[in-house]
Scaffold this motif. Structure first.
Motif: not given
Length: 88
Positions: A1-23
């Motif tokens: 995977m290219s470096d820009p795609l890794r940066r994009i994945d990291a941004l998306v994953d960084a803000g991913t939240l579990p379900s409200p119940r799990v929170r």
């Protein structure tokens, strides 16, 4: 995977939240109140209550802080991070 795609994945994953119940499960497992979580993130308690109820979602900067907070709790309390099938 290219470096820009890794940066994009990291941004998306960084803000991913579990379900409200799990929170909520994670917060309770840690013995924290909504007020304590709100103070740590820099929002009002009602915001955390709404996030846990699934009524609203945090805006980007708060979402990143909240997601980081929840990931740390999930690492400490892995059982609380599990979804319970059929409970919503």
């Amino acid at each position: 995977m290219s470096d820009p795609l890794r940066r994009i994945d990291a941004l998306v994953d960084a803000g991913t939240l579990p379900s409200p119940r799990v929170r909520q499960q994670l917060r309770v497992a840690a013995g924290l109140t909504q007020e304590e979580v709100a103070r740590a993130i820099g929002v009002k308690r009602v915001a955390v209550a709404r996030w846990e109820a699934g009524l609203t979602k945090p805006h980007r900067s708060n979402r990143l802080k909240y997601a980081h907070f929840l990931r740390r709790l999930a690492g400490k309390y892995p059982a609380a991070a599990k979804e319970v099938p059929g409970e919503d």
